[in-house]
Enzyme design. Sequence first.
Site, PDB file in Angstrom:
ATOM      1  N   ALA A  29     -21.564 -27.883  23.577  1.00  8.53           N
ATOM      2  CA  ALA A  29     -20.391 -28.071  22.698  1.00  8.53           C
ATOM      3  C   ALA A  29     -19.855 -29.487  22.916  1.00  8.53           C
ATOM      4  CB  ALA A  29     -19.324 -27.015  22.963  1.00  8.53           C
ATOM      5  N   HIS A  34     -17.774 -36.008  26.435  1.00 10.06           N
ATOM      6  CA  HIS A  34     -19.142 -35.982  26.985  1.00 10.06           C
ATOM      7  C   HIS A  34     -19.891 -37.259  26.609  1.00 10.06           C
ATOM      8  CE1 HIS A  34     -18.399 -31.505  26.441  1.00 10.06           C
ATOM      9  NE2 HIS A  34     -18.750 -31.569  27.707  1.00 10.06           N
ATOM     10  N   GLN A  58     -19.511 -19.499  36.954  1.00  9.42           N
ATOM     11  CA  GLN A  58     -18.220 -20.173  37.105  1.00  9.42           C
ATOM     12  C   GLN A  58     -17.147 -19.596  36.188  1.00  9.42           C
ATOM     13  OE1 GLN A  58     -20.045 -24.062  35.817  1.00  9.42           O
ATOM     14  NE2 GLN A  58     -18.040 -24.416  34.917  1.00  9.42           N
ATOM     15  N   LYS A 146     -10.973 -35.810  33.656  1.00  8.12           N
ATOM     16  CA  LYS A 146     -10.154 -34.726  33.100  1.00  8.12           C
ATOM     17  C   LYS A 146     -10.210 -33.504  34.031  1.00  8.12           C
ATOM     18  CE  LYS A 146      -9.810 -31.367  29.604  1.00  8.12           C
ATOM     19  NZ  LYS A 146     -10.826 -30.378  29.987  1.00  8.12           N
ATOM     20  N   VAL A 173     -11.085 -38.953  28.006  1.00  6.41           N
ATOM     21  CA  VAL A 173     -11.007 -39.407  26.611  1.00  6.41           C
ATOM     22  C   VAL A 173      -9.976 -38.521  25.899  1.00  6.41           C
ATOM     23  CG1 VAL A 173     -12.276 -39.764  24.460  1.00  6.41           C
ATOM     24  CG2 VAL A 173     -13.420 -40.118  26.664  1.00  6.41           C
TER      25      VAL A 173
HETATM   26  O1  PAF Z   1     -17.690 -29.545  33.641  1.00  7.55           O
HETATM   27  C1  PAF Z   1     -18.577 -28.780  33.211  1.00  7.55           C
HETATM   28  O2  PAF Z   1     -18.943 -28.795  32.033  1.00  7.55           O
HETATM   29  C2  PAF Z   1     -19.227 -27.792  34.168  1.00  7.55           C
HETATM   30  O3  PAF Z   1     -18.316 -27.335  35.113  1.00  7.55           O
HETATM   31  C3  PAF Z   1     -20.494 -28.337  34.860  1.00  7.55           C
HETATM   32  C4  PAF Z   1     -20.152 -29.523  35.739  1.00  7.55           C
HETATM   33  C5  PAF Z   1     -21.510 -28.753  33.797  1.00  7.55           C
HETATM   34  C6  PAF Z   1     -21.119 -27.252  35.739  1.00  7.55           C
HETATM   35  O4  PAF Z   1     -21.487 -26.139  35.008  1.00  7.55           O
END
Ligand code: PAF
Length: 250
Positions: A29, A34, A58, A146, A173
């Site tokens: 996404a 990113h 997570q 962030k 950003v």
């Molecule tokens: O920040 C994220 O998008 C996630 O926590 C990561 C670092 C890709 C780990 O799954």
Amino acid sequence: MMVFNDINEFKQWRLEQMGLIGFVPTMGALHKGHFELVQTSLNEADITIVSIFVNPTQFDNKEDLANYPNSLGDDLNALEDMGVSAVFLPNYEMLYPDDFKYKVTETELSQKFCGASRPGHFDGVLTVVLKLFNICIPHNVYFGEKDFQQMTLIEGMIEALFLPITLVPVPTVREESGLALSSRNQRLNSEQKQLAPKLNEVLKNASDAEQAQQQLTELGFNVDYVEDWNHRRLAAAWLGDVRLIDNVEV
Ligand code: PAF
């Protein structure tokens, strides 16, 4: 751009690459936040690798995981246009042959702030990030400020475990309104979208964390925490079922 679904093919390709390897782990996404990480890697490294994996370990909340946005086709097109060398798209079985019996746990910072309201969240983050580092073998890794607590914990893991990796912090950003970019912003309705930039405004302008918390509550945020730590004011707050996080320098 190479796209790998298979861990062994990816590892084989990686071993054939020379020069400075930059790595940006993501959950897809992808947005401008990113792309800033990716662009920083493209500017600094010879080879840029991006991973896309929505890491279930997570997520403490099943609904949040189920609602996590997915835009794989657009993500791959954008990364290819930018000049990324390879994208790694693992799945759970590949990354967790142990079914998460082995974990990386940090015992102090990971229990505070976001960790206090999302039990186990940072175990999942640190574990998947270490797995991805071991598979990608990067020299530089790029993380956004962030997610300041996440970035600090990953920096700490690199140091504690003597990983031969440099973490490059990349500034947050923001939209013109000040709202920090996040994949979760897509889930805000138009009224919430109007209110969301106030999170940043209040964090910047309040005289202390307590005042910020009070002002956000008055505005209609359901505040999880606002705390000053390590020269930063960190906050998480809900608008409806969307959890926003942000931080500013203090
Ligand atoms: O920040 C994220 O998008 C996630 O926590 C990561 C670092 C890709 C780990 O799954």
